[in-house]
Design a protein around this motif. Structure first.
Motif, PDB file in Angstrom:
ATOM      1  N   LEU A  86       0.806  -1.220   0.000  1.00 16.65           N
ATOM      2  CA  LEU A  86       0.000   0.000   0.000  1.00 16.65           C
ATOM      3  C   LEU A  86       0.842   1.275   0.000  1.00 16.65           C
ATOM      4  N   GLU A  87       1.843   1.327   0.849  1.00 13.45           N
ATOM      5  CA  GLU A  87       2.662   2.545   0.945  1.00 13.45           C
ATOM      6  C   GLU A  87       3.233   2.965  -0.413  1.00 13.45           C
ATOM      7  N   PRO A  88       3.810   2.048  -1.182  1.00 10.57           N
ATOM      8  CA  PRO A  88       4.355   2.452  -2.498  1.00 10.57           C
ATOM      9  C   PRO A  88       3.281   2.961  -3.462  1.00 10.57           C
ATOM     10  N   LYS A  89       2.004   2.719  -3.161  1.00 12.17           N
ATOM     11  CA  LYS A  89       0.926   3.153  -4.066  1.00 12.17           C
ATOM     12  C   LYS A  89       0.218   4.394  -3.525  1.00 12.17           C
ATOM     13  N   GLY A  90       0.830   5.051  -2.557  1.00 11.90           N
ATOM     14  CA  GLY A  90       0.242   6.288  -2.066  1.00 11.90           C
ATOM     15  C   GLY A  90      -0.880   6.089  -1.064  1.00 11.90           C
ATOM     16  N   VAL A  91      -0.986   4.895  -0.494  1.00 15.42           N
ATOM     17  CA  VAL A  91      -2.027   4.649   0.506  1.00 15.42           C
ATOM     18  C   VAL A  91      -1.370   4.400   1.861  1.00 15.42           C
ATOM     19  N   LYS A  92      -1.637   5.280   2.799  1.00 18.26           N
ATOM     20  CA  LYS A  92      -1.056   5.117   4.130  1.00 18.26           C
ATOM     21  C   LYS A  92      -2.049   4.418   5.039  1.00 18.26           C
ATOM     22  N   ALA A  93      -1.738   3.196   5.416  1.00 12.09           N
ATOM     23  CA  ALA A  93      -2.665   2.416   6.242  1.00 12.09           C
ATOM     24  C   ALA A  93      -1.965   1.984   7.519  1.00 12.09           C
ATOM     25  N   LYS A  94      -2.762   1.586   8.510  1.00 11.95           N
ATOM     26  CA  LYS A  94      -2.210   0.933   9.691  1.00 11.95           C
ATOM     27  C   LYS A  94      -2.494  -0.566   9.585  1.00 11.95           C
ATOM     28  N   ALA A  95      -1.596  -1.370  10.117  1.00 13.42           N
ATOM     29  CA  ALA A  95      -1.771  -2.828  10.029  1.00 13.42           C
ATOM     30  C   ALA A  95      -3.077  -3.276  10.688  1.00 13.42           C
ATOM     31  N   GLU A  96      -3.548  -2.515  11.682  1.00 18.47           N
ATOM     32  CA  GLU A  96      -4.796  -2.895  12.380  1.00 18.47           C
ATOM     33  C   GLU A  96      -6.011  -2.795  11.462  1.00 18.47           C
ATOM     34  N   ASN A  97      -5.861  -2.088  10.362  1.00 16.62           N
ATOM     35  CA  ASN A  97      -6.985  -1.940   9.431  1.00 16.62           C
ATOM     36  C   ASN A  97      -6.909  -2.906   8.252  1.00 16.62           C
ATOM     37  N   ILE A  98      -5.999  -3.866   8.340  1.00 13.39           N
ATOM     38  CA  ILE A  98      -5.884  -4.879   7.285  1.00 13.39           C
ATOM     39  C   ILE A  98      -6.468  -6.194   7.807  1.00 13.39           C
ATOM     40  N   VAL A  99      -7.316  -6.806   7.020  1.00 14.61           N
ATOM     41  CA  VAL A  99      -7.846  -8.132   7.359  1.00 14.61           C
ATOM     42  C   VAL A  99      -7.412  -9.108   6.269  1.00 14.61           C
ATOM     43  N   ILE A 100      -6.723 -10.161   6.665  1.00 18.21           N
ATOM     44  CA  ILE A 100      -6.277 -11.171   5.695  1.00 18.21           C
ATOM     45  C   ILE A 100      -7.438 -12.128   5.405  1.00 18.21           C
ATOM     46  N   THR A 101      -7.644 -12.402   4.124  1.00 18.32           N
ATOM     47  CA  THR A 101      -8.775 -13.245   3.713  1.00 18.32           C
ATOM     48  C   THR A 101      -8.286 -14.460   2.906  1.00 18.32           C
ATOM     49  N   GLY A 102      -9.181 -15.414   2.719  1.00 13.38           N
ATOM     50  CA  GLY A 102      -8.871 -16.593   1.907  1.00 13.38           C
ATOM     51  C   GLY A 102      -8.985 -16.264   0.424  1.00 13.38           C
ATOM     52  N   GLY A 103      -8.098 -15.416  -0.065  1.00 19.54           N
ATOM     53  CA  GLY A 103      -8.127 -14.987  -1.465  1.00 19.54           C
ATOM     54  C   GLY A 103      -9.000 -13.760  -1.664  1.00 19.54           C
ATOM     55  N   GLY A 104      -8.908 -13.184  -2.865  1.00 20.11           N
ATOM     56  CA  GLY A 104      -9.690 -11.985  -3.178  1.00 20.11           C
ATOM     57  C   GLY A 104     -11.183 -12.261  -3.194  1.00 20.11           C
ATOM     58  N   MET A 105     -11.567 -13.470  -3.588  1.00 14.86           N
ATOM     59  CA  MET A 105     -12.992 -13.798  -3.661  1.00 14.86           C
ATOM     60  C   MET A 105     -13.607 -13.779  -2.265  1.00 14.86           C
ATOM     61  N   GLU A 106     -12.869 -14.262  -1.279  1.00 16.59           N
ATOM     62  CA  GLU A 106     -13.389 -14.236   0.087  1.00 16.59           C
ATOM     63  C   GLU A 106     -13.510 -12.805   0.602  1.00 16.59           C
ATOM     64  N   ALA A 107     -12.630 -11.933   0.134  1.00 16.48           N
ATOM     65  CA  ALA A 107     -12.756 -10.521   0.518  1.00 16.48           C
ATOM     66  C   ALA A 107     -14.109  -9.982   0.052  1.00 16.48           C
ATOM     67  N   ILE A 108     -14.470 -10.283  -1.189  1.00 23.61           N
ATOM     68  CA  ILE A 108     -15.768  -9.854  -1.729  1.00 23.61           C
ATOM     69  C   ILE A 108     -16.906 -10.464  -0.897  1.00 23.61           C
ATOM     70  N   ASN A 109     -16.776 -11.757  -0.637  1.00 21.88           N
ATOM     71  CA  ASN A 109     -17.809 -12.457   0.136  1.00 21.88           C
ATOM     72  C   ASN A 109     -18.003 -11.826   1.518  1.00 21.88           C
ATOM     73  N   LEU A 110     -16.900 -11.567   2.223  1.00 18.25           N
ATOM     74  CA  LEU A 110     -17.011 -11.025   3.581  1.00 18.25           C
ATOM     75  C   LEU A 110     -17.636  -9.637   3.570  1.00 18.25           C
ATOM     76  N   LEU A 111     -17.309  -8.843   2.553  1.00  9.87           N
ATOM     77  CA  LEU A 111     -17.896  -7.502   2.488  1.00  9.87           C
ATOM     78  C   LEU A 111     -19.392  -7.576   2.181  1.00  9.87           C
ATOM     79  N   CYS A 112     -19.802  -8.580   1.443  1.00  4.14           N
ATOM     80  CA  CYS A 112     -21.244  -8.802   1.246  1.00  4.14           C
ATOM     81  C   CYS A 112     -21.898  -9.220   2.562  1.00  4.14           C
ATOM     82  N   GLN A 113     -21.231 -10.099   3.325  1.00  4.78           N
ATOM     83  CA  GLN A 113     -21.768 -10.469   4.648  1.00  4.78           C
ATOM     84  C   GLN A 113     -22.046  -9.214   5.458  1.00  4.78           C
TER      85      GLN A 113
END
Lengths: 402, 402
Positions: A86-113
């Motif tokens: 993220l940092e190299p792409k101009g996005v400053k984030a904190k690690a606490e705001n990152i959630v690791i998912t079972g692939g990109g598809m699960e990220a979509i699924n969890l956000l739908c949940q």
């Protein structure tokens, strides 16, 4: 028995298309421009072997790999996302705001949940990635298409439809989009983030291809322009590390991250530990930059060969995109050809034996749109086979026009 | 913004309890009888190291481990389930009817995707596993409790409630139940399978502890008595192989397996490949029988020590179960003690520093039931620490009764 839940019916048609997508990947007899799997040559087998030998060597890491872990992912990998991705792409984030998912598809699924109730509206690009649409349909959302042009989602049409439909979410693949290969312009990225804030709508930015760019200039993610937390960034390690590891992540604000803990816990407790550890070490030990350069150069050649062959072998009147990265080129054939019928012949005709994905399935609106289009994936096929396959396919198409 | 979906509110209370469960596992200062994690000593680190060295050594297996794989799991592991895990238990299955999942929790989640619409009724044991109840609540099901006694779910009460509530599903943990450690009798297993068939209700048999038995005779799964496909068996590799690998499976009939393909595809495409391969090889190379014997003997000692210490240090009037396997013993304290308050003191008092899980959260019906109960997990704690922890906890409880 088998009174299946309503969501299973909602997704039935799209699920059929996705089933075919999975099927198209694995037939060894075909030259497959279907699927979206990374190239064999792009998988860091040697590096993973080396890391895994060291990681499981100590009992401490070995136990970590085999024991239950944190619901939202291991700290090391969440930090890698922040610092290396993220940092190299101009996005400053904190690690606490990152959630690791079972692939990109699960990220979509969890956000739908988190966000989608039945009949909620999701605005999607026209065409959009059919596998994501399958997820939206499982959550019984209504997908409404937004126009695209060569600069991606048309923001005037988007704003109009936000006003009209009051969607819960806007789903965008901004970079080297699946299926078209088109990239959303910088100006529109800014605009979309603003629309999310202004109309209180979630912008789901799905960006799995962004790091495999072969030409043109890197653009900032939509998330970089987000000032209110309305944009949520979802991404995947499938294309830059390994697809089989099923690793992805979500970057979102505190409130959403907190809810993601609950949704992830109630989906599968947490993501598998060994893949997380191997992936984190892959970045932390500095393997990524050289690997990244290698895969970009590998895919660049394949893209170039594919575009050249389409121009050479496909009939006059064919239109195609010029992707600056990713794995897909979108082709529009002269109008009278139905690509679903073409595909059936193309995979079964012993003189052709080439697979691609028919365009119609990528249009959530249906109604025959994209009937003369096809998604062609160049990433997984060696250049010589691309030449052979594109020639055979082009000749088949030409024969239809006679 | 943040208009979360209704399901996120439905699950809020239970999610809070589950969050505490996860928290209780990892505080290094505590002697923790909370959590349900396997013992460090029960994790086959040396074996996995050996297998992984060999598996990733060849490019073919290395690529398999890092590339996309089959939605429903790799053939090798599905065959292991059939031959090594089901056949010896009297269940004859075909590999095509096995779906590999991201742990046992994902098996529960996927079956809810398939079957549960909002307001559907699920009958659960009273008490039941709170993490599963969290999943049911995310799917907006209504959980109705069914009585238990020392032989597990009371089938008369079950039949009555099936007639009364017409549930979509009955959720049972038949063997060394979580949280009570109680085992459902053979007779009732047969009866429950029959009730599922007779009343056209799905029996979800969740059986993650069945293979870690320390005393008594092995019983057939409910699924072994199922003649109509109404019973669906869900299981996990967490207790017999590795929890961090997030591997589980579902055994169901053709129609359900087919729908599971869609739900799994729309959840996370497939389960991570490397854990699947390592687990399959763990069984195929014959490591399981000796490992199984080792972990059973390890846990048996811990159970024996824990039961002995509860009898020795807990006050008169304490009731407890006698689990023949698994990881949990259920304790009912003399009535006036509130275990939620006790827990708060027990973890914070520097002379005690012992964690357990308060009983109330395991009762879906609420209303203060289980307020004087506690789930005590003995699996993850060494015998000496069990003695120290149980003594301190027992003394704290006794001090409350003075």
């Amino acid at each position: 028995m088998d009174k299946f839940a309503k969501r299973m019916n909602s997704m039935e048609k799209t699920a059929g298309i996705v089933k075919k997508l999975f099927g198209a990947m694995n037939d060894p007899d075909l030259i497959s421009f279907g699927g979206g799997a990374p190239a064999r040559e792009a998988l860091p087998v040697d590096i993973v072997r080396e890391i895994s030998n060291e990681v499981i060597r100590t009992d401490k890491r070995g136990i970590e790999a085999l024991q239950y872990g944190p619901v939202v992912g291991i700290k090391d990998l969440r930090e890698v996302v922040v610092k290396d991705l993220l940092e190299p792409k101009g996005v400053k984030a904190k690690a606490e705001n990152i959630v690791i998912t079972g692939g990109g598809m699960e990220a979509i699924n969890l956000l739908c949940q988190l966000f989608i109730d039945p009949d909620d509206i999701i605005l999607v690009e026209s065409p959009s990635f059919v596998h994501s649409v399958e997820v939206f349909e499982m959550f019984q959302a209504r997908c409404i298409p937004v126009d695209m042009d060569e600069d991606g989602m048309v923001t005037e049409d988007l704003e109009e439809k936000i006003k009209k439909y009051k969607p819960k979410m806007v789903y965008v693949i901004p970079t080297f989009q699946n299926p078209t290969g088109i990239t959303l312009s910088q100006e529109r990225r800014k605009k979309i983030a603003e629309l999310g804030s202004r109309y209180d709508t979630i912008i789901l930015e799905d960006d799995p291809y962004r790091d495999i760019r072969y030409s043109g200039n890197d653009l900032l993610p939509i998330k970089a322009f987000d000032e209110t937390g309305h944009t949520i960034l979802a991404n995947s390690f499938s294309k830059i590390f390994s697809a089989g590891s099923r690793l992805g992540y979500i970057y979102a604000n505190d409130e959403i991250t907190d809810k993601l803990f609950d949704a992830k816990s109630a989906t599968n407790s947490h993501t598998a530990m060994l893949p997380q550890i191997l992936c984190a070490e892959f970045f932390k030990r500095g393997y990524y930059p050289a690997h990244h350069e290698m895969i970009c150069s590998l895919y660049r050649e394949r893209r170039d060969v594919m575009l050249e062959c389409i121009d050479k072998y496909f009939p006059e009147g064919t239109k195609r995109t010029t992707p600056d990265g990713g794995l897909f080129v979108w082709v529009e054939l002269p109008g009278i050809i139905d690509t679903t019928e073409l595909l059936a012949e193309s995979v079964s005709n012993p003189d052709v034996k080439v697979a691609f994905v028919a365009g119609e399935g990528f249009y959530a609106e249906g109604g025959g749109k994209g009937r003369n289009c096809m998604r062609i994936s160049f990433g997984g096929v060696e250049p010589d086979k691309i030449r052979t396959g594109a020639k055979r396919l082009g000749e088949l198409i030409c024969s239809k026009l006679k």
